[in-house]
Motif scaffolding. Structure first.
Motif, PDB file in Angstrom:
ATOM      1  N   PRO A   1     -19.940 -59.012  46.995  1.00  0.00           N
ATOM      2  CA  PRO A   1     -18.858 -60.404  46.641  1.00  0.00           C
ATOM      3  C   PRO A   1     -18.647 -60.591  45.411  1.00  0.00           C
ATOM      4  N   VAL A   2     -18.269 -61.350  44.668  1.00  0.00           N
ATOM      5  CA  VAL A   2     -18.402 -61.174  43.411  1.00  0.00           C
ATOM      6  C   VAL A   2     -18.890 -61.963  42.639  1.00  0.00           C
TER       7      VAL A   2
ATOM      8  N   LYS B   1     -26.989 -61.932  49.234  1.00  0.00           N
ATOM      9  CA  LYS B   1     -28.366 -61.156  48.690  1.00  0.00           C
ATOM     10  C   LYS B   1     -29.069 -61.177  47.521  1.00  0.00           C
ATOM     11  N   ASP B   2     -28.265 -61.964  46.280  1.00  0.00           N
ATOM     12  CA  ASP B   2     -29.357 -62.505  46.040  1.00  0.00           C
ATOM     13  C   ASP B   2     -29.065 -64.266  45.699  1.00  0.00           C
TER      14      ASP B   2
ATOM     15  N   ARG C   1     -24.477 -66.507  41.836  1.00  0.00           N
ATOM     16  CA  ARG C   1     -23.883 -67.459  42.835  1.00  0.00           C
ATOM     17  C   ARG C   1     -22.028 -66.471  43.371  1.00  0.00           C
ATOM     18  N   ALA C   2     -21.643 -66.386  44.429  1.00  0.00           N
ATOM     19  CA  ALA C   2     -20.259 -65.351  44.800  1.00  0.00           C
ATOM     20  C   ALA C   2     -19.837 -66.401  44.355  1.00  0.00           C
ATOM     21  N   ILE C   3     -18.292 -66.095  44.431  1.00  0.00           N
ATOM     22  CA  ILE C   3     -17.033 -66.543  44.036  1.00  0.00           C
ATOM     23  C   ILE C   3     -16.403 -66.207  44.847  1.00  0.00           C
ATOM     24  N   VAL C   4     -15.772 -67.777  45.223  1.00  0.00           N
ATOM     25  CA  VAL C   4     -14.668 -66.873  46.645  1.00  0.00           C
ATOM     26  C   VAL C   4     -13.400 -68.146  46.389  1.00  0.00           C
TER      27      VAL C   4
END
Length: 148
Positions: free
Chosen positions: A56-57, A93-94, A98-101
């Motif tokens: 993820p980003v 994963k962590d 937060r993942a940015i989508v």
């Protein structure tokens, strides 16, 4: 002293033209992006999110890629989220980040925005021609690498 001031304002300095070109490009892009309620900085982040192979980003990826501060990226992401272009999702994963989508709204506008960027880029080709454009790109890449 007067000579030093005159030299600092000399229009024959490379940095002057880098700055001038960037300001003019940003102005044109901001005008074209108004219809999407976006700024050039916001579009830069959306472009990064669209084309990066990181998955993820996270916010730190954006900070490092653009060499900008955490508060600046936070502001850009907050506005993009408010406008419906991105979502921040729990990273499996962590849990601390937060993942940015990208949302469907960004996907729907992406091709139109890319056309606008290509139009801006084509102005360089029109002025320079293909050979000079390739040379300039090589020089700019070399300068960027050596300034790290």
């Amino acid at each position: 002293m007067e000579m030093m001031v005159r030299k600092m304002c000399d229009n024959n300095e490379i940095g002057f033209y880098f700055s001038l070109i960037k300001k003019k490009m940003d102005k044109h892009m901001n005008e074209g992006l108004k219809k999407y309620d976006l700024t050039k900085s916001q579009q830069d982040v959306l472009g990064y999110l669209h084309f990066t192979d990181k998955d993820p980003v996270i916010q730190r990826d954006i900070e490092e890629h653009f060499h900008i501060s955490n508060p600046t990226v936070t502001g850009i992401l907050n506005r993009l989220e408010q406008k419906g272009f991105i979502e921040r999702k729990l990273n499996q994963k962590d849990k601390r980040v937060r993942a940015i989508v990208l949302t469907q709204k960004e996907q729907d506008l992406h091709e139109d925005i890319v056309k606008q960027i290509r139009t801006m880029e084509s102005r360089f080709g029109n002025v320079l021609g293909d050979e000079k454009k390739v040379q300039l790109l090589e020089i700019l890449k070399e300068l960027a690498e050596n300034l790290e």
